[in-house]
Design a protein around this motif. Structure first.
Motif, PDB file in Angstrom:
ATOM      1  N   ASP A 156     -10.166  -6.572  12.239  1.00  0.00           N
ATOM      2  CA  ASP A 156     -10.914  -5.799  13.364  1.00  0.00           C
ATOM      3  C   ASP A 156     -10.351  -6.260  14.725  1.00  0.00           C
ATOM      4  OD1 ASP A 156     -12.802  -3.974  14.287  1.00  0.00           O
ATOM      5  OD2 ASP A 156     -14.746  -5.252  13.635  1.00  0.00           O
ATOM      6  N   LEU A 157     -10.697  -5.375  15.560  1.00  0.00           N
ATOM      7  CA  LEU A 157     -10.258  -5.530  16.928  1.00  0.00           C
ATOM      8  C   LEU A 157     -11.197  -5.047  17.848  1.00  0.00           C
ATOM      9  CD1 LEU A 157      -8.168  -6.263  19.190  1.00  0.00           C
ATOM     10  CD2 LEU A 157      -7.136  -3.830  18.686  1.00  0.00           C
ATOM     11  N   ALA A 158     -11.658  -5.946  18.902  1.00  0.00           N
ATOM     12  CA  ALA A 158     -12.611  -5.594  19.852  1.00  0.00           C
ATOM     13  C   ALA A 158     -12.229  -6.011  21.058  1.00  0.00           C
ATOM     14  CB  ALA A 158     -14.139  -5.827  19.465  1.00  0.00           C
ATOM     15  N   GLY A 159     -12.572  -5.564  22.341  1.00  0.00           N
ATOM     16  CA  GLY A 159     -12.364  -6.032  23.447  1.00  0.00           C
ATOM     17  C   GLY A 159     -13.459  -6.101  24.620  1.00  0.00           C
ATOM     18  N   PHE A 160     -13.103  -6.686  25.738  1.00  0.00           N
ATOM     19  CA  PHE A 160     -14.085  -6.629  26.873  1.00  0.00           C
ATOM     20  C   PHE A 160     -13.487  -6.902  28.162  1.00  0.00           C
ATOM     21  CE2 PHE A 160     -16.306  -9.727  29.731  1.00  0.00           C
ATOM     22  CZ  PHE A 160     -17.703  -9.135  29.944  1.00  0.00           C
ATOM     23  N   THR A 161     -14.050  -6.185  29.126  1.00  0.00           N
ATOM     24  CA  THR A 161     -13.425  -6.080  30.343  1.00  0.00           C
ATOM     25  C   THR A 161     -14.523  -6.183  31.459  1.00  0.00           C
ATOM     26  OG1 THR A 161     -11.871  -4.682  31.923  1.00  0.00           O
ATOM     27  CG2 THR A 161     -13.637  -3.445  30.782  1.00  0.00           C
ATOM     28  N   VAL A 162     -14.061  -6.616  32.760  1.00  0.00           N
ATOM     29  CA  VAL A 162     -14.853  -6.912  33.799  1.00  0.00           C
ATOM     30  C   VAL A 162     -14.002  -6.078  34.850  1.00  0.00           C
ATOM     31  CG1 VAL A 162     -15.815  -8.247  35.590  1.00  0.00           C
ATOM     32  CG2 VAL A 162     -16.114  -8.861  33.222  1.00  0.00           C
ATOM     33  N   GLY A 163     -14.833  -5.154  35.517  1.00  0.00           N
ATOM     34  CA  GLY A 163     -14.273  -4.588  37.006  1.00  0.00           C
ATOM     35  C   GLY A 163     -15.128  -4.782  38.206  1.00  0.00           C
ATOM     36  N   ILE A 164     -14.546  -4.406  39.223  1.00  0.00           N
ATOM     37  CA  ILE A 164     -15.226  -4.598  40.418  1.00  0.00           C
ATOM     38  C   ILE A 164     -15.301  -3.252  41.210  1.00  0.00           C
ATOM     39  CG2 ILE A 164     -13.110  -5.433  41.708  1.00  0.00           C
ATOM     40  CD1 ILE A 164     -14.962  -7.318  43.168  1.00  0.00           C
ATOM     41  N   GLY A 165     -16.291  -3.082  42.083  1.00  0.00           N
ATOM     42  CA  GLY A 165     -16.198  -1.766  42.891  1.00  0.00           C
ATOM     43  C   GLY A 165     -17.204  -2.013  43.862  1.00  0.00           C
ATOM     44  N   GLU A 166     -16.969  -1.380  45.053  1.00  0.00           N
ATOM     45  CA  GLU A 166     -17.810  -1.298  46.172  1.00  0.00           C
ATOM     46  C   GLU A 166     -19.093  -0.538  46.038  1.00  0.00           C
ATOM     47  OE1 GLU A 166     -18.975  -2.911  49.211  1.00  0.00           O
ATOM     48  OE2 GLU A 166     -16.789  -2.617  49.673  1.00  0.00           O
ATOM     49  N   LYS A 167     -20.362  -1.245  46.353  1.00  0.00           N
ATOM     50  CA  LYS A 167     -21.421  -0.813  45.770  1.00  0.00           C
ATOM     51  C   LYS A 167     -21.944   0.477  46.236  1.00  0.00           C
ATOM     52  CE  LYS A 167     -26.487  -1.782  45.714  1.00  0.00           C
ATOM     53  NZ  LYS A 167     -27.538  -2.859  46.222  1.00  0.00           N
ATOM     54  N   ASP A 168     -21.535   0.976  47.407  1.00  0.00           N
ATOM     55  CA  ASP A 168     -22.003   2.284  47.819  1.00  0.00           C
ATOM     56  C   ASP A 168     -20.761   3.256  47.693  1.00  0.00           C
ATOM     57  OD1 ASP A 168     -19.650   1.609  49.648  1.00  0.00           O
ATOM     58  OD2 ASP A 168     -20.837   1.629  51.485  1.00  0.00           O
ATOM     59  N   LYS A 169     -19.720   3.093  46.817  1.00  0.00           N
ATOM     60  CA  LYS A 169     -18.621   3.687  46.452  1.00  0.00           C
ATOM     61  C   LYS A 169     -18.803   4.121  44.818  1.00  0.00           C
ATOM     62  CE  LYS A 169     -15.423   3.302  50.080  1.00  0.00           C
ATOM     63  NZ  LYS A 169     -14.184   2.637  50.469  1.00  0.00           N
ATOM     64  N   LEU A 170     -19.734   3.248  44.208  1.00  0.00           N
ATOM     65  CA  LEU A 170     -19.819   3.445  42.682  1.00  0.00           C
ATOM     66  C   LEU A 170     -20.355   4.751  42.456  1.00  0.00           C
ATOM     67  CD1 LEU A 170     -21.364   0.014  41.752  1.00  0.00           C
ATOM     68  CD2 LEU A 170     -19.036   0.592  41.456  1.00  0.00           C
ATOM     69  N   VAL A 171     -19.793   5.419  41.081  1.00  0.00           N
ATOM     70  CA  VAL A 171     -20.289   6.642  40.582  1.00  0.00           C
ATOM     71  C   VAL A 171     -21.495   6.565  39.983  1.00  0.00           C
ATOM     72  CG1 VAL A 171     -19.540   8.565  39.514  1.00  0.00           C
ATOM     73  CG2 VAL A 171     -17.741   7.171  40.679  1.00  0.00           C
ATOM     74  N   SER A 172     -22.530   7.097  40.634  1.00  0.00           N
ATOM     75  CA  SER A 172     -23.979   6.691  39.774  1.00  0.00           C
ATOM     76  C   SER A 172     -24.642   8.239  39.507  1.00  0.00           C
ATOM     77  CB  SER A 172     -24.869   5.960  40.715  1.00  0.00           C
ATOM     78  OG  SER A 172     -25.164   6.961  41.958  1.00  0.00           O
ATOM     79  N   GLY A 173     -24.054   9.374  39.927  1.00  0.00           N
ATOM     80  CA  GLY A 173     -24.593  10.662  39.523  1.00  0.00           C
ATOM     81  C   GLY A 173     -25.495  11.220  40.552  1.00  0.00           C
ATOM     82  N   GLU A 174     -25.954  10.169  41.692  1.00  0.00           N
ATOM     83  CA  GLU A 174     -27.095  10.415  42.557  1.00  0.00           C
ATOM     84  C   GLU A 174     -26.452  11.836  43.505  1.00  0.00           C
ATOM     85  OE1 GLU A 174     -27.808   7.672  45.782  1.00  0.00           O
ATOM     86  OE2 GLU A 174     -25.782   6.553  45.189  1.00  0.00           O
ATOM     87  N   HIS A 175     -25.322  11.897  43.631  1.00  0.00           N
ATOM     88  CA  HIS A 175     -24.901  13.002  44.553  1.00  0.00           C
ATOM     89  C   HIS A 175     -24.497  14.337  43.778  1.00  0.00           C
ATOM     90  CE1 HIS A 175     -24.334  10.327  47.714  1.00  0.00           C
ATOM     91  NE2 HIS A 175     -23.556   9.506  47.291  1.00  0.00           N
ATOM     92  N   LEU A 176     -24.708  14.169  42.327  1.00  0.00           N
ATOM     93  CA  LEU A 176     -24.463  15.369  41.625  1.00  0.00           C
ATOM     94  C   LEU A 176     -25.625  16.443  41.725  1.00  0.00           C
ATOM     95  CD1 LEU A 176     -22.863  16.233  39.148  1.00  0.00           C
ATOM     96  CD2 LEU A 176     -24.898  15.623  37.617  1.00  0.00           C
ATOM     97  N   LYS A 177     -25.107  17.849  41.991  1.00  0.00           N
ATOM     98  CA  LYS A 177     -26.086  18.791  42.329  1.00  0.00           C
ATOM     99  C   LYS A 177     -25.456  20.241  41.916  1.00  0.00           C
ATOM    100  CE  LYS A 177     -23.455  19.170  46.801  1.00  0.00           C
ATOM    101  NZ  LYS A 177     -22.576  18.417  46.134  1.00  0.00           N
ATOM    102  N   ALA A 178     -26.278  21.336  41.881  1.00  0.00           N
ATOM    103  CA  ALA A 178     -26.056  22.562  41.581  1.00  0.00           C
ATOM    104  C   ALA A 178     -24.862  22.896  42.358  1.00  0.00           C
ATOM    105  CB  ALA A 178     -27.289  23.370  41.508  1.00  0.00           C
ATOM    106  N   GLY A 179     -23.865  23.570  41.535  1.00  0.00           N
ATOM    107  CA  GLY A 179     -22.746  24.050  42.442  1.00  0.00           C
ATOM    108  C   GLY A 179     -21.649  23.284  42.604  1.00  0.00           C
ATOM    109  N   ASP A 180     -21.585  22.296  41.900  1.00  0.00           N
ATOM    110  CA  ASP A 180     -20.559  21.248  41.566  1.00  0.00           C
ATOM    111  C   ASP A 180     -19.672  21.951  40.716  1.00  0.00           C
ATOM    112  OD1 ASP A 180     -21.546  19.335  43.614  1.00  0.00           O
ATOM    113  OD2 ASP A 180     -22.009  17.786  42.251  1.00  0.00           O
ATOM    114  N   ALA A 181     -18.468  21.610  40.883  1.00  0.00           N
ATOM    115  CA  ALA A 181     -17.231  21.907  39.862  1.00  0.00           C
ATOM    116  C   ALA A 181     -17.031  20.843  38.950  1.00  0.00           C
ATOM    117  CB  ALA A 181     -16.158  22.232  40.509  1.00  0.00           C
ATOM    118  N   LEU A 182     -16.948  21.486  37.637  1.00  0.00           N
ATOM    119  CA  LEU A 182     -16.547  20.287  36.708  1.00  0.00           C
ATOM    120  C   LEU A 182     -14.953  20.365  36.290  1.00  0.00           C
ATOM    121  CD1 LEU A 182     -19.574  20.836  34.427  1.00  0.00           C
ATOM    122  CD2 LEU A 182     -19.353  19.125  35.796  1.00  0.00           C
TER     123      LEU A 182
END
Length: 345
Positions: A156-182
């Motif tokens: 069996d095989l499993a893994g674990f990763t750690v990444g880093i990001g700028e807090k105000d640039k993380l993708v949280s969904g807070e800017h999502l709105k009607a009209g956005d393109a997918l």
């Protein structure tokens, strides 16, 4: 003459010398993943990585862990073990990148019935390749023999990763709105989810994985073992130029489970199926198993590995950037006001 402890351990089914040999064999692959920040080498009690905190105003660590599920059965039947590690890395780093973070390092865990050093090397070779593709370092791992608990030829095989990001640039969904393109980004195939159903549909065995299908232009086994696509570098490149409002990694649960995970309470994702990417393997699964279309979209990625939401006036630019990185991308829908969920039309 009294037996040594190592002799007794070998009699119990654990080959310590095989473990040492495995470590020596994998060193060449681990070395390929070294990036700035790696401290020391493999073999210590902990993998060390110096965080690039000076490059961030308010750094946030983002972690992810996963395995490859019953896709492992394909590796066993095909006796092909050099790509399954790519799948393991992909399942972890793609999730981290979907949060807007850059994966820094990765660790793997291999549990096996018996340590065959050459096989372990092939597994780790794939893990290292996945790390190279995603730009992160393989800083450690563990190989554990489980005699009596697992068949000798299986693991069996499993893994674990750690990444880093700028807090105000993380993708949280807070800017999502009607009209956005997918925007949809093509997958490489089944990836690493839904294999329990796949194995049932095709009655997977040494015989069936060797069947050639004209619609696939390859054998079933060759198609199914195709590694999960790693989207880290394309996503990071995109996010350097365009604000991404939300991202969904289409894994287990398909569209109906994963797309709502990026939505707010009053946003509806409307996706046009004929604008998504067609992969013949999914038509073959649906036809062979007589599976309803909704169940297919509730289990598989159906050819689209990512769904990305951006401002509508940035859609063309986002598609252009993704295509320039080598990805197949297209606008496949939009965000509308409505009850939280996804509608496939």
């Amino acid at each position: 003459m009294q037996k040594s402890f190592s002799d007794s351990y070998a009699a119990a089914g654990v080959d310590v010398t095989a473990g040492y040999e495995s470590v020596e064999l994998i060193k060449q692959h681990v070395k390929k993943t070294n990036i700035a920040g790696v401290l020391g080498g493999i073999g210590g009690f902990g993998g060390m990585f110096e965080l690039p905190v000076n490059e961030y105003k308010n750094p946030v660590l983002v972690s992810g862990t996963d395995g490859v599920g019953t896709k492992l059965k394909l590796a066993f039947l095909l006796d092909k073990h050099d790509t399954i590690g790519i799948d393991c890395v992909a399942m972890c780093v793609n999730d981290v990148a979907c949060s807007g973070a850059k994966p820094l390092f990765f660790l793997d865990y291999i549990a096996c019935g018996k340590n065959f050093p050459e096989k372990i090397e092939q597994i780790v070779k794939g893990v290292a390749e996945g790390c190279v593709q995603s730009g992160c370092a393989l800083v450690g791992g563990e190989t554990a023999e489980h005699p009596g608990l697992m068949p000798e030829e299986e693991y069996d095989l499993a893994g674990f990763t750690v990444g880093i990001g700028e807090k105000d640039k993380l993708v949280s969904g807070e800017h999502l709105k009607a009209g956005d393109a997918l925007i949809g980004v093509a997958s490489s195939g089944v990836h690493s989810n839904g294999f329990s159903l796949v194995r049932k549909v095709f009655d997977i065995s040494e015989k069936t994985v060797g069947v050639y299908y004209d619609e696939l232009s390859k054998t079933l086994g060759e198609e199914l073992i195709t590694p999960t696509r790693i989207y880290v570098k394309p996503l990071l490149t995109l996010m350097d130029s365009v604000r991404v409002n939300a991202i969904s990694h289409i894994t287990g649960g398909g569209f109906y489970e994963n797309v709502p995970r990026m939505l707010g309470d009053r946003t509806l994702a409307v996706i046009e199926k004929d604008k998504c990417f067609n992969k013949p393997i999914f038509d073959l699964i649906m036809k062979t198993g007589n599976i309803p279309e909704r169940d297919m979209y509730n289990t598989f990625n159906m050819g689209t590995g990512l769904v990305i939401a951006v401002d509508s006036d940035k859609a063309d630019e986002a598609v252009r950037i993704l295509k320039a990185t080598g990805e197949d991308a297209a606008v496949i829908g939009e965000i509308r006001d409505g009850e939280k969920g996804v509608e496939l039309v």
